[in-house]
Design a protein around this motif. Structure first.
Motif, PDB file in Angstrom:
ATOM      1  N   LYS A   1       0.810  -1.209   0.000  1.00 19.80           N
ATOM      2  CA  LYS A   1       0.000   0.000   0.000  1.00 19.80           C
ATOM      3  C   LYS A   1       0.849   1.268   0.000  1.00 19.80           C
ATOM      4  O   LYS A   1       0.411   2.303  -0.484  1.00 19.80           O
ATOM      5  N   VAL A   2       2.052   1.182   0.567  1.00 16.85           N
ATOM      6  CA  VAL A   2       2.942   2.334   0.651  1.00 16.85           C
ATOM      7  C   VAL A   2       4.360   1.869   0.337  1.00 16.85           C
ATOM      8  O   VAL A   2       4.802   0.822   0.828  1.00 16.85           O
ATOM      9  N   ILE A   3       5.070   2.635  -0.492  1.00 17.07           N
ATOM     10  CA  ILE A   3       6.468   2.343  -0.772  1.00 17.07           C
ATOM     11  C   ILE A   3       7.308   3.566  -0.379  1.00 17.07           C
ATOM     12  O   ILE A   3       6.791   4.688  -0.274  1.00 17.07           O
ATOM     13  N   LYS A   4       8.587   3.347  -0.140  1.00 21.50           N
ATOM     14  CA  LYS A   4       9.500   4.434   0.207  1.00 21.50           C
ATOM     15  C   LYS A   4      10.404   4.752  -0.972  1.00 21.50           C
ATOM     16  O   LYS A   4      10.961   3.842  -1.596  1.00 21.50           O
TER      17      LYS A   4
ATOM     18  N   LYS B   1      17.818  14.230  -3.919  1.00 27.87           N
ATOM     19  CA  LYS B   1      18.522  14.937  -2.843  1.00 27.87           C
ATOM     20  C   LYS B   1      18.774  14.065  -1.621  1.00 27.87           C
ATOM     21  O   LYS B   1      19.305  14.534  -0.612  1.00 27.87           O
ATOM     22  N   GLY B   2      18.376  12.794  -1.690  1.00 31.65           N
ATOM     23  CA  GLY B   2      18.614  11.865  -0.591  1.00 31.65           C
ATOM     24  C   GLY B   2      17.498  11.812   0.430  1.00 31.65           C
ATOM     25  O   GLY B   2      17.603  11.083   1.422  1.00 31.65           O
ATOM     26  N   LYS B   3      16.401  12.524   0.217  1.00 32.02           N
ATOM     27  CA  LYS B   3      15.291  12.535   1.154  1.00 32.02           C
ATOM     28  C   LYS B   3      14.396  11.320   0.924  1.00 32.02           C
ATOM     29  O   LYS B   3      14.078  10.984  -0.210  1.00 32.02           O
ATOM     30  N   ILE B   4      14.004  10.662   2.030  1.00 36.77           N
ATOM     31  CA  ILE B   4      13.123   9.500   1.949  1.00 36.77           C
ATOM     32  C   ILE B   4      11.677   9.969   2.094  1.00 36.77           C
ATOM     33  O   ILE B   4      11.319  10.627   3.076  1.00 36.77           O
ATOM     34  N   VAL B   5      10.865   9.649   1.113  1.00 38.20           N
ATOM     35  CA  VAL B   5       9.449  10.012   1.154  1.00 38.20           C
ATOM     36  C   VAL B   5       8.610   8.753   0.977  1.00 38.20           C
ATOM     37  O   VAL B   5       9.045   7.760   0.376  1.00 38.20           O
ATOM     38  N   GLU B   6       7.402   8.795   1.530  1.00 38.60           N
ATOM     39  CA  GLU B   6       6.467   7.679   1.388  1.00 38.60           C
ATOM     40  C   GLU B   6       5.507   7.955   0.236  1.00 38.60           C
ATOM     41  O   GLU B   6       4.981   9.052   0.112  1.00 38.60           O
ATOM     42  N   GLN B   7       5.305   6.947  -0.579  1.00 30.78           N
ATOM     43  CA  GLN B   7       4.451   7.066  -1.754  1.00 30.78           C
ATOM     44  C   GLN B   7       3.324   6.045  -1.665  1.00 30.78           C
ATOM     45  O   GLN B   7       3.552   4.847  -1.500  1.00 30.78           O
ATOM     46  N   LYS B   8       2.082   6.520  -1.757  1.00 31.16           N
ATOM     47  CA  LYS B   8       0.934   5.624  -1.704  1.00 31.16           C
ATOM     48  C   LYS B   8       0.765   4.871  -3.012  1.00 31.16           C
ATOM     49  O   LYS B   8       1.178   5.339  -4.081  1.00 31.16           O
TER      50      LYS B   8
END
Length: 301
Positions: free
Chosen positions: A187-190, A195-202
């Protein structure tokens, strides 16, 4: 005839001795033995309708409705409940696969490209193509490399739809990918941005298939089938307890008013009697009483 070879309705076979491996006979199939037929079936599609087996005619109408074809596709039925549809080219096969989420007789359709060593139970019943939506994706991610990386974290990416390819719809990217339905859907991937920032993607799914761990079938649930009779039995038991001690009522009986009653109601002055169109319900009679049943008088307007 006229130098043309007449095509026979049968094929001639020859004796080809098997090879001996560790003292046992083994049939050896060489790559050159199947290369011609590999090309023949390369443009085929394996089609399975969840929980039902439609007729070949219904499947043909479904396939023909997906677009224009240079040659009419050949539709073959397998006793296991799936179809193999052979197209004139891989482009026409991909056109059908990418035409959207498919349904037949209100049931989801699973479509997969035919591959070498295809096994229905392993291919269809566990790993199936699903259309996945990736919402609010940055516009600089809309290319084949980034979408392939994102899709690979969910399953095996196959295609991006036309709107995603042409970036004509930017609310979400839409990808067709093969997903193992025996495991919980992601359901969610990282994602780590440049720029090296980790974000969560639905991740959204256009269809979330049910997979039964008991019978190993998509769209089936043996647990629900076993629980259903118990629930019905419990419900009936509760209804029996709720109706205990209550008196039985007979069928409602309708009694039309006479013309005189209708005329009298019309002559009644305002403020007296009943208004036009009002239904008057008389006292109902329970079983065992005289008259037996509810009576209803209609006052004509």
């Amino acid at each position: 005839m006229n130098g043309e070879e007449v095509k026979k309705p049968w094929m001639n076979l020859n004796y080809i001795p098997p090879v001996i491996v560790d003292g046992e006979k083994v049939v050896e199939i060489l790559p050159e033995d199947v290369s011609q037929d590999d090309e023949k079936w390369a443009s085929s599609l394996v089609v399975y309708v969840v929980r039902i087996t439609p007729s070949i005619g219904a499947m043909e109408r479904c396939i023909m409705g997906q677009g224009n074809f240079s040659t009419k596709p050949i539709i073959l039925y397998h006793i296991y409940g799936y179809f193999v549809v052979r197209f004139a080219s891989e482009e026409e096969r991909d056109m059908v696969m990418c035409s959207g989420t498919h349904h037949l007789l209100r049931r989801p359709i699973i479509m997969k490209p035919w591959v070498l060593e295809f096994n229905f139970k392993e291919e269809i019943l566990t790993t199936i193509p699903l259309w996945v939506k990736i919402p609010n994706l940055p516009l600089n991610y809309w290319n084949s490399v980034v979408l392939s990386k994102i899709g690979s974290s969910v399953g095996k990416p196959l295609y991006a739809d036309e709107c995603t390819t042409q970036t004509s719809r930017i609310s979400f990217a839409r990808i067709l990918m093969e997903v193992d339905v025996t495991r919980p859907l992601t359901k969610v991937i990282k994602i780590q941005d440049p720029k090296g920032k980790i974000v969560e993607q639905k991740v959204w799914y256009e269809w979330k298939p049910i997979f039964c761990q008991k019978c190993l079938q998509v769209g089936n649930s043996c647990v629900d089938k076993q629980a259903a009779p118990v629930q019905i039995q419990k419900k009936n038991h509760e209804e029996d307890e709720a109706t205990q001690g209550q008196e039985e009522w007979h069928t409602m009986r309708y009694r039309a008013s006479s013309r005189r009653d209708s005329r009298n109601s019309q002559d009644t002055k305002g403020g007296q009697g009943s208004e036009s169109g009002v239904l008057i319900y008389e006292e109902g009679h329970t079983s065992g009483e005289g008259g037996g049943g509810m009576e209803m008088t209609v006052i004509q307007p």
